[in-house]
Design an enzyme around this catalytic site. Sequence first.
Site, PDB file in Angstrom:
ATOM      1  N   HIS A 124       1.147 -19.606  23.598  1.00 56.91           N
ATOM      2  CA  HIS A 124      -0.193 -20.043  24.007  1.00 56.91           C
ATOM      3  C   HIS A 124      -1.199 -19.341  23.083  1.00 56.91           C
ATOM      4  O   HIS A 124      -0.928 -18.236  22.594  1.00 56.91           O
ATOM      5  CB  HIS A 124      -0.392 -19.588  25.461  1.00 56.91           C
ATOM      6  CG  HIS A 124      -1.635 -20.081  26.117  1.00 56.91           C
ATOM      7  ND1 HIS A 124      -2.854 -19.477  25.930  1.00 56.91           N
ATOM      8  CD2 HIS A 124      -1.853 -21.100  26.979  1.00 56.91           C
ATOM      9  CE1 HIS A 124      -3.767 -20.111  26.654  1.00 56.91           C
ATOM     10  NE2 HIS A 124      -3.181 -21.104  27.293  1.00 56.91           N
ATOM     11  N   ASP A 201       4.706 -12.438  27.999  1.00 50.02           N
ATOM     12  CA  ASP A 201       3.708 -13.297  28.641  1.00 50.02           C
ATOM     13  C   ASP A 201       4.452 -14.098  29.717  1.00 50.02           C
ATOM     14  O   ASP A 201       5.169 -15.050  29.412  1.00 50.02           O
ATOM     15  CB  ASP A 201       3.080 -14.210  27.585  1.00 50.02           C
ATOM     16  CG  ASP A 201       2.200 -15.292  28.202  1.00 50.02           C
ATOM     17  OD1 ASP A 201       2.143 -15.386  29.444  1.00 50.02           O
ATOM     18  OD2 ASP A 201       1.589 -16.062  27.435  1.00 50.02           O
ATOM     19  N   GLN A 204       3.789 -18.431  32.876  1.00 50.76           N
ATOM     20  CA  GLN A 204       4.444 -19.635  33.421  1.00 50.76           C
ATOM     21  C   GLN A 204       5.733 -19.305  34.158  1.00 50.76           C
ATOM     22  O   GLN A 204       6.447 -20.210  34.582  1.00 50.76           O
ATOM     23  CB  GLN A 204       4.753 -20.625  32.282  1.00 50.76           C
ATOM     24  CG  GLN A 204       3.533 -21.205  31.616  1.00 50.76           C
ATOM     25  CD  GLN A 204       2.719 -22.095  32.548  1.00 50.76           C
ATOM     26  OE1 GLN A 204       3.215 -22.619  33.539  1.00 50.76           O
ATOM     27  NE2 GLN A 204       1.447 -22.254  32.244  1.00 50.76           N
ATOM     28  N   LYS A 227      -1.945 -18.803  38.476  1.00 50.48           N
ATOM     29  CA  LYS A 227      -0.726 -19.598  38.246  1.00 50.48           C
ATOM     30  C   LYS A 227       0.357 -19.188  39.242  1.00 50.48           C
ATOM     31  O   LYS A 227       1.507 -19.581  39.140  1.00 50.48           O
ATOM     32  CB  LYS A 227      -0.258 -19.419  36.805  1.00 50.48           C
ATOM     33  CG  LYS A 227      -1.233 -20.012  35.785  1.00 50.48           C
ATOM     34  CD  LYS A 227      -0.699 -19.958  34.386  1.00 50.48           C
ATOM     35  CE  LYS A 227      -1.783 -20.097  33.337  1.00 50.48           C
ATOM     36  NZ  LYS A 227      -2.285 -21.464  33.188  1.00 50.48           N
ATOM     37  N   CYS A 365      -3.395 -25.668  24.593  1.00 58.47           N
ATOM     38  CA  CYS A 365      -3.649 -24.356  23.982  1.00 58.47           C
ATOM     39  C   CYS A 365      -2.450 -23.898  23.159  1.00 58.47           C
ATOM     40  O   CYS A 365      -2.153 -22.692  23.091  1.00 58.47           O
ATOM     41  CB  CYS A 365      -4.011 -23.292  25.021  1.00 58.47           C
ATOM     42  SG  CYS A 365      -5.508 -23.654  25.899  1.00 58.47           S
TER      43      CYS A 365
HETATM   44  N1  PLP Z   1       0.124 -17.816  28.471  1.00 51.21           N
HETATM   45  C1  PLP Z   1       0.656 -18.950  28.915  1.00 51.21           C
HETATM   46  C2  PLP Z   1       2.099 -19.235  28.669  1.00 51.21           C
HETATM   47  C3  PLP Z   1      -0.133 -19.863  29.627  1.00 51.21           C
HETATM   48  O1  PLP Z   1       0.398 -21.001  30.076  1.00 51.21           O
HETATM   49  C4  PLP Z   1      -1.492 -19.546  29.846  1.00 51.21           C
HETATM   50  C5  PLP Z   1      -2.367 -20.511  30.533  1.00 51.21           C
HETATM   51  O2  PLP Z   1      -2.114 -21.689  30.563  1.00 51.21           O
HETATM   52  C6  PLP Z   1      -1.987 -18.340  29.368  1.00 51.21           C
HETATM   53  C7  PLP Z   1      -1.159 -17.501  28.688  1.00 51.21           C
HETATM   54  C8  PLP Z   1      -3.417 -17.945  29.598  1.00 51.21           C
HETATM   55  O3  PLP Z   1      -3.636 -17.764  30.951  1.00 51.21           O
HETATM   56  P1  PLP Z   1      -5.116 -17.508  31.515  1.00 51.21           P
HETATM   57  O4  PLP Z   1      -5.946 -18.626  30.973  1.00 51.21           O
HETATM   58  O5  PLP Z   1      -4.943 -17.555  32.977  1.00 51.21           O
HETATM   59  O6  PLP Z   1      -5.551 -16.188  31.011  1.00 51.21           O
END
Ligand code: PLP
Length: 407
Positions: A124, A201, A204, A227, A365
């Site tokens: 992401h 990270d 998900q 999430k 993203c």
């Molecule tokens: N990492 C992953 C794999 C994501 O799917 C997302 C959000 O879709 C993020 C990071 C960023 O999350 P946030 O926007 O809640 O900070």
Amino acid sequence: MNKLNIDKIRQDFVILNQKCNSKPLSYLDSGATTLKPKSVVDAVNNYNSIGTANIHRGLYALSEKATNDYENTRLKVQKFLNANLSEEIIFTSGTTGALNMVALGWAQVNLQAGDEIIITEMEHHSNIVPWQMLCQKIGSILKVIPIDNHGDIVYAEFQKLLNSKTKLLSITHTSNALGTINPVKKMIAEAKKYNVVTLVDAAQAVAHNKVDVKDLDCDMLAFSGHKLLAPTGVGVLYGRIKILEQFQPFIGGGDMIDKVSFAGTTYADLPARLEAGTPPIAQVIALGTAIDYILDIGFDAIADYETNLLKYATKELLKIEGLKIIGTAPKKASIISFVLDNIHPHDLAQMLDQVGVACRTGHHCCQPIMNHFNILGTTRVSMAFYNNRIDIDNLINGIKRAKDFLL
Ligand code: PLP
């Protein structure tokens, strides 16, 4: 294993009772944000209606209760992730906040010019851009593990990238755009041979499978509350205490200090040192409620149910002529990205919206993934345990209708 009582579960999500464009809502965008059960909504309302007080500073009952509830969530997160200490849990604004905290608070002070950071091609943007910004600032070097055409990392390439200059491995547990579940535990063990610090990270992952920091043996891990059935505005950075002690606070202010004078300031102990200012109190408390809710259902039952739903949705989608799934790794979460003939994903999303189906389109993203597959974007269906086969059938019918209309 407990089976899910899906009808009862769906009643907990009030939003599912409403119509969307006069059709029952089929919410298939949990990868963007999950729905919130009533208990979580109530937790926010309770704090705001009858529990409002700031934390850590008040010597009156309301403030003490808010402090206890806030700190109780820290204990719940500790247990949820199987961390050793509650001090290893830092509340942030989300995954993005947590990853940037590592870049600014740890990497910026512990890495030097020429040091290497490894990520994957499927990250992401929030696990790409902070490292690019850091590299520009301090001269560290970003290395990227390529993916193959199924959306799996090319493991041999990862092994080739590791060397004595590698200082950080920052990888996604589960890809939000492809659904790929990475061999995170194996990769961490590989990185440890070079004494590399590891960051996962788990944005998900946390709502779908048990995530255990001891089992993964990661040094740090990030996720977002929203999430995981909780409100927006709160996230978590887990860090092994030895790593968190290497952080330099990069946001100064109230609550993170020990003593302040014009001669200088000393900082509070962890975790307060990294939580300056008034935090999102209601959201943190509600994160605790969300964790209670999900643990009550149980990850075995959730994983089993979602795997079946994923199989059903994949099978039904593949019956549609001209539909191609992007991301076909053998180990996948309940996320399906696809392209359909030459229909623009945004057009498809609008047509799906007309029949009450909410799903995400675009690059999610993850522009480097779209570049890899040479596409502008995908339509992404991301499911959770509150979805059912009717949602998938509505999706399939909506796609067929869109095809008839748009082709
Ligand atoms: N990492 C992953 C794999 C994501 O799917 C997302 C959000 O879709 C993020 C990071 C960023 O999350 P946030 O926007 O809640 O900070």
